[in-house]
Design a protein around this motif. Structure first.
Motif, PDB file in Angstrom:
ATOM      1  N   LYS A   1     -11.840   4.800   3.125  1.00 22.75           N
ATOM      2  CA  LYS A   1     -11.751   6.172   3.623  1.00 22.75           C
ATOM      3  C   LYS A   1     -12.658   7.055   2.777  1.00 22.75           C
TER       4      LYS A   1
ATOM      5  N   PHE B   1      -2.522   7.320  -1.252  1.00 21.89           N
ATOM      6  CA  PHE B   1      -3.034   6.459  -0.187  1.00 21.89           C
ATOM      7  C   PHE B   1      -2.845   5.021  -0.656  1.00 21.89           C
TER       8      PHE B   1
ATOM      9  N   THR C   1      -2.788   0.223   5.638  1.00 21.74           N
ATOM     10  CA  THR C   1      -2.795   1.382   4.747  1.00 21.74           C
ATOM     11  C   THR C   1      -1.708   2.358   5.160  1.00 21.74           C
ATOM     12  N   LYS C   2      -1.166   3.036   4.177  1.00 19.92           N
ATOM     13  CA  LYS C   2      -0.186   4.092   4.405  1.00 19.92           C
ATOM     14  C   LYS C   2      -0.536   5.266   3.508  1.00 19.92           C
ATOM     15  N   SER C   3      -0.290   6.452   3.989  1.00 21.95           N
ATOM     16  CA  SER C   3      -0.530   7.639   3.173  1.00 21.95           C
ATOM     17  C   SER C   3       0.678   8.550   3.219  1.00 21.95           C
ATOM     18  N   THR C   4       0.861   9.309   2.148  1.00 23.75           N
ATOM     19  CA  THR C   4       2.006  10.206   2.061  1.00 23.75           C
ATOM     20  C   THR C   4       1.727  11.492   2.840  1.00 23.75           C
TER      21      THR C   4
ATOM     22  N   PHE D   1      -0.820  13.624   1.094  1.00 23.42           N
ATOM     23  CA  PHE D   1      -2.198  13.152   1.287  1.00 23.42           C
ATOM     24  C   PHE D   1      -2.707  13.580   2.662  1.00 23.42           C
ATOM     25  N   GLU D   2      -1.871  13.434   3.676  1.00 20.83           N
ATOM     26  CA  GLU D   2      -2.284  13.781   5.040  1.00 20.83           C
ATOM     27  C   GLU D   2      -2.526  15.276   5.192  1.00 20.83           C
TER      28      GLU D   2
ATOM     29  N   THR E   1      -4.590  11.982   8.550  1.00 23.85           N
ATOM     30  CA  THR E   1      -3.812  10.740   8.538  1.00 23.85           C
ATOM     31  C   THR E   1      -4.617   9.578   7.983  1.00 23.85           C
ATOM     32  N   GLY E   2      -3.904   8.656   7.290  1.00 18.89           N
ATOM     33  CA  GLY E   2      -4.583   7.493   6.714  1.00 18.89           C
ATOM     34  C   GLY E   2      -4.024   6.179   7.191  1.00 18.89           C
ATOM     35  N   ASP E   3      -2.965   6.196   8.017  1.00 23.83           N
ATOM     36  CA  ASP E   3      -2.352   4.941   8.459  1.00 23.83           C
ATOM     37  C   ASP E   3      -3.254   4.251   9.471  1.00 23.83           C
TER      38      ASP E   3
END
Length: 320
Positions: A211, A293, A304-307, A310-311, A316-318
């Motif tokens: 990312k 992240f 991947t997962k993001s809090t 972070f978002e 979004t990072g998922d």
């Protein structure tokens, strides 16, 4: 006519490297002066905090027996206090005295090769680990057990904060500072674009950009188990050691990136989340509103997962 442009300088530090990019504006100090200022900070920090040189302030403290106190520079005491706050916050997931366990598993500066130690050796090393054995008494640092302090989990982040603050004091209002992989950026480049950095993720034994994020006033720290590990009898042992268990972590979290205004805090929190793992780490980060992240192993692939924090900053990072 003077035109603003991106200047840079770099060099070795802390067993690795540092680099600074910044926008040179009219009236600012010359590049050579900025580099001298940055390197004087790094040299002083190395002399105070390094566990790789026997004459550093902290290594002199580390050789003292239990029940000892020694005068320590303000910077050392401040970092011990910062480490204690992170330890309390994480219920011991980060511990500045974890050095004997790192050495035992072969990952520390005084280790003797990567190996799986027996239970007796782990139990003995754990007797010499525990941030609660440290206390500050005026200008002195004291210990009531034969503990040793290792700042590796927060020293580089602290160095980034110090260099960035000095650059700002000298009139630099747009920069990207990187020290041994820890980063902080502020301001915009002459063309108006922000400083951008890539969050890496492991992929088929290579590191790829997972990312791209734009930074302004934030620091970034990434911790992962794909850079430093060993395998024995078909089992993988990460260099991230859980101070409570006395052994490398065992979970699905491959890497985690933390974004925070403080590079020291980002550095420490990325270590904490790597110790806690994907489930406990994600829950902790959400509870503490940490911008994180996470890259998580799922079979032979990664997700991947993001809090939420972070978002809010980067979207979004998922993704699969």
């Amino acid at each position: 006519m003077f035109s603003e442009q991106v200047e840079s300088f770099a060099g070795p530090t802390m067993g690795s490297t540092y680099s600074v990019k910044y926008v040179q504006r009219r009236g600012m100090p010359a590049r050579e002066e900025l580099q001298r200022e940055a390197e004087s900070i790094l040299v002083a920090l190395d002399r105070q905090l390094s566990t790789y040189r026997t004459d550093s302030d902290i290594e002199r403290f580390n050789t003292l027996p239990a029940g000892s106190c020694a005068p320590m520079p303000d910077e050392v005491r401040a970092l011990v206090s910062a480490g204690e706050r992170l330890s309390v916050e994480s219920e011991g997931a980060l511990d500045l005295t974890v050095g004997p366990l790192l050495d035992l598993w072969g990952f520390g500066p005084h280790g003797h090769g990567e190996q799986v130690p027996d239970a007796e050796a782990i139990a003995a090393a754990r007797q010499r680990v525990g941030y609660r054995h440290l206390r500050i008494d005026g200008d002195r640092l004291c210990k009531d057990a034969p503990v040793q302090v290792d700042f590796n989990s927060i020293a580089a982040g602290h160095a980034v904060d110090r260099v960035a603050a000095r650059l700002e004091a000298l009139g630099v209002d747009s920069y990207l500072v990187e020290i041994t992989g820890e980063l902080k950026a502020r301001g915009r480049k002459p063309d108006g674009t922000p400083w951008r950095i890539a969050i890496e993720a492991p992929h088929d034994h290579e590191r790829v950009a997972q990312k791209i994020i734009a930074l302004d006033g934030y620091a970034v720290s990434t911790s992962g188990d794909y850079r430093n590990f060993f395998e024995q009898d078909g089992k993988r042992y990460s260099h991230t050691v859980d101070p409570k268990r006395g052994a490398p972590v065992v979970h699905r979290l491959a890497a985690v990136t933390v974004v925070d205004p403080s590079a020291l805090r980002a550095d420490g929190l990325s270590t904490i989340l790597m110790v806690l793992g994907d489930e406990r780490g994600l829950a902790f980060a959400e509870r503490q509103d940490i911008a994180a992240f996470l890259v998580i192993r799922e079979g032979q692939a990664f997700i991947t997962k993001s809090t939420a924090a972070f978002e809010r900053l980067f979207g979004t990072g998922d993704k699969q």
